[in-house]
Design an enzyme around this catalytic site. Structure first.
Site, PDB file in Angstrom:
ATOM      1  N   ASP A  61      -6.632  10.659  10.429  1.00 46.87           N
ATOM      2  CA  ASP A  61      -5.177  10.601  10.565  1.00 46.87           C
ATOM      3  C   ASP A  61      -4.545  11.177   9.306  1.00 46.87           C
ATOM      4  OD1 ASP A  61      -5.445   8.590   8.624  1.00 46.87           O
ATOM      5  OD2 ASP A  61      -5.513   7.031  10.154  1.00 46.87           O
ATOM      6  N   ASP A  63      -1.638  10.704   6.408  1.00 40.21           N
ATOM      7  CA  ASP A  63      -0.694   9.798   5.764  1.00 40.21           C
ATOM      8  C   ASP A  63       0.194  10.608   4.827  1.00 40.21           C
ATOM      9  OD1 ASP A  63      -2.011   7.307   6.772  1.00 40.21           O
ATOM     10  OD2 ASP A  63      -3.674   8.124   5.605  1.00 40.21           O
ATOM     11  N   ASP A 144      -6.239   3.070  -3.972  1.00 39.44           N
ATOM     12  CA  ASP A 144      -7.501   2.384  -4.251  1.00 39.44           C
ATOM     13  C   ASP A 144      -8.503   3.266  -5.012  1.00 39.44           C
ATOM     14  OD1 ASP A 144      -7.800   3.901  -1.925  1.00 39.44           O
ATOM     15  OD2 ASP A 144      -8.494   2.240  -0.678  1.00 39.44           O
TER      16      ASP A 144
END
Ligand code: ATP
Ligand code: MG
Length: 450
Positions: A61, A63, A144
């Site tokens: 996907d 982002d 992260d």
């Protein structure tokens, strides 16, 4: 997290020096990027989309990160929803695709940023809400892993790297940004994400990021079961379920997600439970590789089968009949599991049916086998039986019977299950056991129903 000493000047990889082409970016993501830019906002592709394109993989996907606030994004797109409390972001919905748009996050140490809100933390350091906005250079440090913090800037098609992600990507390293222990405490789901990316991308986890994986698993107890369930689907439906499973067990994280299964795996002498699970995971990966759909209920049925099977045996030994024993065992196992990960009913109901089907498939005489063929869960139940058969002789024999039975035409099927005229005589003298499903290796299946 303490504001890191950072260089706000990113490494810039100009368009000719990287392989990201707009042809490989979803047209919907491009639409969102352009619309934001035209409205005067900063807009970048970020996260898995950039990472995977740089690796030459097809992103799952796309982002987007922007300096537009959620309400500003909302006003810009008709097809937009604002979601999330802990982490507020916008979903721009297209036919088949959702583009996730997040506002750049700040550090929250300087609470004047944005709307005056702060990063809200629990006593243990866990971030409860993270809606402090900042600039792109702050945003990069709140992500992260370094390889997840690369930005593709739609204004000049350059890749921006504030955290050393490009070098790590080249070295094939998964590295948490900042102090790993602190970052795992902030959000323990990062433990699972490290494993997921390592397995899926075939990358190594940097030693400092890896070391805490072995010992911080208990932090996952703080994560709401619904979030863990979402994460489980990502872990096992990402196309690398086998590697993911092995790594999760290696870091003793699997038991945090499926404690009952882990107990079975660790105390079992035989390879049986692991074989069924491994075969299911291999099958899942193979189906995904071929672009076929996979049924999460089937996967969950396999993940929890051994606890259910053992519990059923125990209950039978204490006097319950087979059917009641399985029902009770399923209840008990599900109840115990949902304390760790939720199991939405749309998955747990078909999962139970697959288990129940294992008993119903043991009946190979009478009209029931004919009826069973039309049951909506028959195919899943049969496939499950086939996999069980890999390590379980009686199940294998039964699966063979069904394979032959399915291949027959209607007339042969009738002959296969209904008694020949000779054997009918005996029938009236035999007593029929109610609901007897017989163990899977039952040498004497119950007489047919008339
Ligand atoms: P994929 O979509 O392929 O599973 P991804 O890296 O895009 O991988 P997402 O869950 O889509 O993962 O998240 C998008 C980005 O948001 C990540 O790349 C990362 O930069 C950031 N992110 C997601 N979850 C976290 C988290 N728990 N902590 C910090 N940053 C996160
Ligand atoms: Mg993503």
């Amino acid at each position: 997290m303490e504001a890191p000493i950072l260089n706000p000047q990113p490494i810039i990889i100009a368009r000719p020096d990287h392989n990201i082409s707009r042809a490989n970016i979803s047209p919907n993501a491009l639409k969102v990027l352009y619309r934001l830019r035209e409205a005067g906002y900063r807009a970048c592709l970020v996260g898995g989309g950039v990472r995977d394109l740089l690796l030459g993989r097809e992103p799952k996907d796309f982002d987007i990160a922007t300096d537009a606030r959620p309400e500003q994004i909302y006003r810009l797109f008709r097809n937009c929803r604002l979601i999330g409390r802990r982490f507020r972001l916008a979903h721009v919905q297209f036919d088949q695709e959702i583009i996730e748009v997040a506002t750049f996050r700040g550090h929250g140490d300087d609470s004047e940023e944005g709307d005056g809100s702060t990063v809200e933390r629990a006593a243990d350091g866990r971030i409860l809400s993270d809606n402090v906005y900042g600039g792109i250079e702050d945003d990069a440090w709140r992500r992260d892993f370094t390889i997840n913090a690369l930005y593709y800037d739609i204004t000049n098609f350059a890749v921006l790297d504030y955290v050393g992600g490009i070098d790590d990507l080249k070295a094939g390293l998964i590295r948490l940004i900042g102090d790993p222990v602190e970052r795992y405490h902030e959000d323990p789901v990062r433990l699972l994400r490290a494993v997921r990316f390592a397995a899926k991308l075939g990358l190594r986890i940097d030693p400092a990021t890896e070391a805490p994986l072995h010992r911080l698993g208990q932090l996952l107890e703080k994560i709401p079961p619904a979030r863990l369930f979402d994460e489980i689907l990502k872990l096992f439906l990402g196309g690398s379920a086998i590697q993911t499973f092995e790594l999760l067990r290696h870091y003793r994280l699997f038991g945090r997600l499926f404690p009952a299964t882990e107990r079975c795996l660790s105390h079992q002498q035989q390879h049986y439970p692991k074989t069924l699970l491994m075969r299911t995971l291999t099958g899942t990966d193979a189906r995904l590789a071929e672009g076929k759909p996979v049924n999460p209920a089937f996967l969950l049925a396999a993940l929890l089968w051994e606890p259910v099977r053992e519990q059923t045996e125990r209950l039978q030994a204490s006097g319950l009949d087979e059917v009641d024993a399985l029902q009770t065992a399923a209840d008990l196992v599900i109840q115990a599991q949902i304390r760790h990960t939720s199991l939405p009913r749309r998955y747990s109901l078909p999962m139970r049916e697959i288990w129940e089907m294992q008993q119903r498939l043991t009946i190979t005489t009478g009209k029931r086998p004919l009826r069973l063929l039309t049951h909506p869960r028959f195919r899943a139940g049969y496939d499950f039986l086939l996999l069980r058969g890999d390590a379980d002789q009686p199940a294998a024999k039964l699966a063979e019977w069904w394979t032959r039975f399915m291949a027959m035409d209607e007339k042969d099927r009738l002959q296969a299950v209904l008694p020949s005229p000779k054997s009918k005589k005996g029938k009236s003298r035999r007593r029929r056991k109610p609901r007897s499903a017989g163990p899977s290796d039952s040498p004497n299946p119950p007489p047919p129903e008339s």
